[in-house]
Write an enzyme that holds these catalytic residues in place. Structure first.
Site, PDB file in Angstrom:
ATOM      1  N   ALA A  45       0.765  -1.134  -0.030  1.00 38.42           N
ATOM      2  CA  ALA A  45       0.055  -0.019   0.038  1.00 38.42           C
ATOM      3  C   ALA A  45       0.809   1.309  -0.118  1.00 38.42           C
ATOM      4  CB  ALA A  45      -0.972   0.121   1.353  1.00 38.42           C
ATOM      5  N   TYR A  91       8.795  10.442  -3.947  1.00 32.03           N
ATOM      6  CA  TYR A  91       8.200   9.266  -3.831  1.00 32.03           C
ATOM      7  C   TYR A  91       9.679   8.346  -3.432  1.00 32.03           C
ATOM      8  CZ  TYR A  91       7.696   4.240  -5.550  1.00 32.03           C
ATOM      9  OH  TYR A  91       7.416   3.280  -5.660  1.00 32.03           O
ATOM     10  N   PHE A 113      12.218  -2.524  -9.642  1.00 29.82           N
ATOM     11  CA  PHE A 113      12.740  -1.485 -10.890  1.00 29.82           C
ATOM     12  C   PHE A 113      11.353  -1.103 -11.530  1.00 29.82           C
ATOM     13  CE2 PHE A 113      16.995  -0.423 -10.679  1.00 29.82           C
ATOM     14  CZ  PHE A 113      17.349  -1.040  -9.404  1.00 29.82           C
TER      15      PHE A 113
END
Ligand code: UDP
Length: 328
Positions: free
Chosen positions: A73, A140, A168
């Site tokens: 999540a 992020y 990745f």
């Protein structure tokens, strides 16, 4: 194992859930469906809940007798994280802390965490090994790195067993074509190329061909969601309380944006409308994994090592379900 997958209705989480189900485990998704899709997991395996709702999380872990948690999540768009860092710190960092507190309260000791190549320094030599410097450049990445630190601190103090998997570029769909990528607002390359092929978008925009790479477009390491899922299965099965492991999950092969576009054109069988535009903020020129540690220590080998094979599965899904999960 009984495994709770936070974000288990999302793109990578639901692929892992379906994979675990096919490989003898008992997975349950915990998802608020803000980004996830209910139709991506069997209805009886979906629990609706918020990652910041510690009470519900702790009760779920206890009542469902959960052995291990896989924590998917998160908010996961690089460009959006630059504009909305507050949302990323809340969900990605506070959400992880809330989950760890619930695990302590209910004595669940095993955690797998979805981290990212975006935690590495973009200036480090490629391919990236797990001990490459971590100097994230975008929220992020900073929020995922902060979550890694919280996990390691809690693990040290409370004897948790953890595995941090640094993904990745996740790509592809279920090989049978029934499940795949579907977001409210898409920003990722492969689905956007295939949307242009389907006429759902007028064209795909290529963010710069003036990068210092072999054809001027950015290089990424695309890894199929089933290969990510296999890494999760191998990692969770080998994990015990007190252990801490970190793995990159990528194919080890760099593919440029233009090469990915050509792979899509080969698979689709026709030219795809495209336009070269300016660079996108926050993009590094090159990100490629060394999966050597994952191969050596867990015996991982990708089932889909080539970009064409990954795109074939994605095309089967998008072509067969042009509205994604919307009509289900
Ligand atoms: N990209 C692009 N056009 C798009 C979306 C992405 O040229 O519409 C490029 C992007 O600049 C990056 C690569 O494709 O170099 C992969 O981007 P994506 O958003 O899929 O994943 P990221 O690498 O940001 O996690």
């Amino acid at each position: 194992m009984r495994i709770l997958l936070t974000g288990g209705a999302g793109y990578v989480g639901s692929a892992c859930l379906r994979w675990l189900l096919r490989h003898g485990h008992d997975p349950l998704a915990y998802d608020d469906l803000s980004e996830g899709n209910a139709a991506a997991v069997p209805a009886e395996r979906l629990l609706r809940g918020d990652i910041l709702d510690g009470k519900t999380l702790a009760a779920t872990l206890r009542e469902r007798r959960i052995d291990a948690v896989m924590h998917f999540a998160a908010l996961a768009s690089v460009p959006k994280s630059i504009d909305q860092p507050e949302a990323y710190w809340r969900t990605n960092v506070l959400g992880t802390k809330c989950l760890l507190d619930a695990m302590l309260a209910s004595n669940v000791k095993i955690l797998l965490f979805s981290s990212t190549a975006a935690t590495y320094s973009f200036d480090a030599p490629m391919p990236l090994a797990e001990d490459s410097p971590q100097v994230p450049q975008v929220p992020y990445g900073t929020t995922k790195l902060a979550a890694e630190h919280i996990i390691r601190d809690y693990a040290r103090a409370h004897g948790l067993g953890y595995a941090i998997l640094r993904y990745f570029n996740a790509a592809g769909a279920d090989p049978d074509g029934g499940f795949g990528e579907h977001r409210r607002e898409e920003t990722h390359l492969v689905p956007l190329i295939l949307y242009a092929a389907l006429g759902k978008r007028r064209k795909v925009f290529i963010y710069g061909t003036d990068w210092p790479t072999r054809d001027g477009s950015c290089v990424r390491d695309y890894v199929h969601t089933d290969d990510l899922a296999l890494a999760h299965q191998l990692a969770v099965e080998g994990l015990r309380p007190g252990m801490g492991r970190i793995f990159n999950v990528g194919s080890g092969t760099g593919t440029t944006v233009l090469e990915a576009l050509r792979a899509c054109e080969r698979v689709v069988g026709r030219p795809i409308p495209q336009e070269i535009v300016a660079r996108r903020p926050g993009d590094p020129a090159v990100l490629v994994a060394s999966p050597a540690k994952l191969e050596r220590e867990l015996g991982w080998q990708p089932r889909f090592p080539r970009i064409d094979e990954i795109v074939e599965t994605a095309w089967r899904w998008h072509h067969g379900h042009p509205d994604g999960y919307a009509r289900r």
